[in-house]
Design an enzyme around this catalytic site. Structure first.
Site, PDB file in Angstrom:
ATOM      1  N   GLY A 178       0.802  -1.217   0.000  1.00  0.00           N
ATOM      2  CA  GLY A 178       0.000   0.000   0.000  1.00  0.00           C
ATOM      3  C   GLY A 178       0.834   1.265   0.000  1.00  0.00           C
ATOM      4  CG  ASN A 242     -10.178   1.521  11.047  1.00  0.00           C
ATOM      5  OD1 ASN A 242     -10.840   1.334  10.032  1.00  0.00           O
ATOM      6  ND2 ASN A 242      -9.791   0.537  11.845  1.00  0.00           N
ATOM      7  CB  THR A 264      -6.191  -2.298   4.384  1.00  0.00           C
ATOM      8  OG1 THR A 264      -7.347  -2.882   3.751  1.00  0.00           O
ATOM      9  CG2 THR A 264      -6.444  -0.824   4.652  1.00  0.00           C
ATOM     10  CE1 TYR A 273      -9.656  -3.178   6.327  1.00  0.00           C
ATOM     11  CE2 TYR A 273     -10.749  -3.419   8.458  1.00  0.00           C
ATOM     12  CZ  TYR A 273     -10.643  -2.796   7.228  1.00  0.00           C
ATOM     13  OH  TYR A 273     -11.517  -1.784   6.893  1.00  0.00           O
ATOM     14  CB  CYS A 410      10.849  -0.330 -16.240  1.00  0.00           C
ATOM     15  SG  CYS A 410      11.913  -1.294 -17.286  1.00  0.00           S
ATOM     16  N   GLY A 492      -1.414 -12.066  -2.141  1.00  0.00           N
ATOM     17  CA  GLY A 492      -2.229 -10.926  -2.543  1.00  0.00           C
ATOM     18  C   GLY A 492      -3.638 -10.961  -2.012  1.00  0.00           C
TER      19      GLY A 492
END
EC number: 4.2.1.49
Length: 556
Positions: A178, A242, A264, A273, A410, A492
């Site tokens: 993030g 939050n 998040t 979280y 890149c 992920g």
């Protein structure tokens, strides 16, 4: 005693051209494993956590020490096998075989969920590898900056006629992934307001120039955004708050950002979280005593946040899921229209994937930034007619602080990866670079992942959940002679929602490396073109024909 926690550890990869191992093919994975745990790279290096909730580089410190020990003695016709962060075997193979093969977090599908994984994890039988944490090719937040930048540029083109000046993005999360959003957003011309509950993360992003300012109240943050937009100069603000609270409050106030997203660690409701109204200390204690309560509270807060995202979308904000599976978590908690806003890949990135274009990255094993600057120049020389790419490289040099070993990313595709790598190998051979280069990529790439809520969401032929493709990618990269290859589950988006593979190869200046590089860095992106051509994408079919790929079922 927790074998994964050791606050006395401070891991710094060796620099320079002197070897600790028997060759660069084993020195490279050793340095990159160590680099993943560099204090400027990893989120919690004392716990072996690199990024993404509990994404680790090794299962525990005993396993880490043993991996380093084995790599130092490994011969150039041997292969080390690593099972969920644990070195389990060394086998005689051959010189062109990978030196390391890694499998992380993989579970039989019926048991592929967080509950079962967490039980195994507590027993020391598994390790969550995320994507590049357990495959030893994480390069800090830079690793996702360009992909995020490309996404935000596409958002500006699709929604605002290419004009981002005076517009702002609302998001959440300033962790390893993030943290890219703030810098990528301002690079693309947007101001960014990023909510983060951990003040140390905001301070780290300030120190590494990923965030411009810190705010401790929503009013203060909004004033900073408004002032920057009035001045016509984008600013990034890390707000200590939050995300669920802030998103809902903006709906209540009738304030609509131009763009809304989130990064998040929603993929891991137990560890990633923080529920609304909870302190970080409270959450840490509850994880030890009542995991189910933590998960329930976290998912309830995610539902609040996603509902706010839907409300902001209805009010006119360009709203997108940035691949953390927050829509799925909200859907499971009763937000039945959680998927009404799209994921970033089908909305903005898939045309690039169709040409095998994705996050190509390389690292200077020397530790010398000049080696990266020289390779930057070589990329410009070999790809002279791509001003967008040149602009990215210029911005990256100016604005991105190296974390650990100097690295660059890149986005290039099938047409360019192999020839760039061979040019880098030649630079090592000629002494232009002071030590070898390693080349890898994120698992988020065109042919290396099956993730129905992210990279393979809404595939043209409905094959979102077919995970043969990353398996074939890993097998082909192994056969092609990559230096190390990895196959992971759950990166992920969390357990049960993805399978994906990684590849890294060393450019050590030898002729054999030139041949391996040519095979691997052609075949790897070619699998992405193949996968998308098979799904029916015309861009991919045309790319396959132009590049002469032999795809037996592709019709003329």
């Amino acid at each position: 005693m927790d074998k994964r926690h050791d606050p006395s550890r401070r891991i710094i990869a060796p620099h320079g051209s002197q070897l600790s191992c028997k060759s660069w093919l084993t020195e490279a994975p050793m340095r990159m494993l160590m680099n993943n745990l560099h204090p400027d790279v990893a989120e919690r290096p004392e716990d072996l956590v690199v990024y993404g909730g509990i994404g680790r580089a090794a299962r525990d410190w005993d396993c880490y020490d043993k991996i380093i020990e084995v790599l130092k003695r490994l011969e150039d016709d041997e292969t080390l096998l690593v099972q969920s962060g644990k070195p389990v075997g060394v086998f005689r193979t051959h010189a062109d075989a990978p030196r390391v093969l890694i499998a992380n977090s993989n579970l039989v599908p019926h048991w592929a969920n967080w509950e079962h994984f967490n039980e195994l994890d507590k027993q020391g039988l598994a390790m969550y590898g995320q994507m590049t944490a357990g495959s030893w090719i994480y390069i800090g937040t830079q690793g996702i900056v360009q992909g995020t930048y490309e996404t935000f540029v596409s958002v500006a083109k699709q929604h605002f006629g290419g004009i981002s000046k005076g517009k702002w993005i609302l998001t959440g999360g300033l962790g390893g992934m993030g943290g890219a959003q703030t810098l990528a957003g301002t690079m693309a011309g947007f101001s960014v307001l990023a909510c983060e509950v951990d003040e140390t993360r905001i301070d780290f992003r300030l120190r590494t120039r990923y965030v411009d300012k810190k705010a401790t109240s929503l009013d203060e943050a909004l004033a900073m955004i408004e002032a920057a937009n009035q001045a016509g100069k984008p600013v990034s603000v890390g707000l200590l708050a939050n995300a669920a609270d802030v998103f809902a409050e903006l709906v209540k106030r009738g304030i609509t950002p131009d763009v809304v997203t989130d990064q998040t660690s929603a993929h891991d409701p137990l560890n990633g979280y923080l529920p609304q109204g909870w302190t970080m200390a409270q959450a840490a204690d509850m994880r030890k005593t009542d995991e189910a309560a933590v998960v329930k509270a976290a998912k309830a807060s995610m539902a609040v946040q996603v509902q706010a995202m839907l409300d902001l979308q209805a009010a006119g904000a360009a709203t997108l899921d940035y691949g953390n599976n927050i829509r799925q978590m909200a859907f499971e908690t009763g937000v039945k229209n959680a998927f009404d806003f799209p994921g970033f890949v089908p909305a903005y990135i898939r045309p690039l994937f169709c040409e095998g274009i994705g996050p190509f990255r390389w690292v200077a094993l020397s530790g010398d930034p000049e080696d990266i600057y020289k390779t930057d120049a070589k990329v410009k020389e070999l790809i002279p007619d791509n001003p967008h790419l040149h602009n990215w490289l210029d911005m990256a040099r100016e604005r991105i602080a190296f974390q650990g070993l100097p690295a660059r990313i890149c986005w290039v595709g099938l047409k360019d990866r192999a020839r760039l790598a061979q040019a880098f190998n030649e630079m090592v051979k000629n002494g232009e670079l002071s030590a070898p280069i390693v080349i890898g990529r994120d698992h988020l790439d065109s042919g290396s992942v099956a993730s129905p809520n992210r990279e393979t969401e809404s595939m043209l032929d409905g094959s979102d959940a077919v995970s043969d493709w990353p398996l074939l990618n890993a097998l082909l990269n192994t056969a092609s002679g990559a230096t190390w290859v990895s196959l992971h589950h759950g990166g992920g988006v969390g357990m049960g929602f993805s399978q994906h593979s990684g590849v890294v190869i060393v450019c050590d200046g030898t002729e054999t490396a030139a041949k391996r590089v040519g095979r691997v860095l052609w075949n790897d992106p070619a699998t992405g073109v193949m996968r998308h051509a098979d799904a029916g994408y015309e861009i991919a079919k045309n790319c396959a024909k132009e590049q002469g790929l032999d795809l037996p079922m592709l019709k003329d």
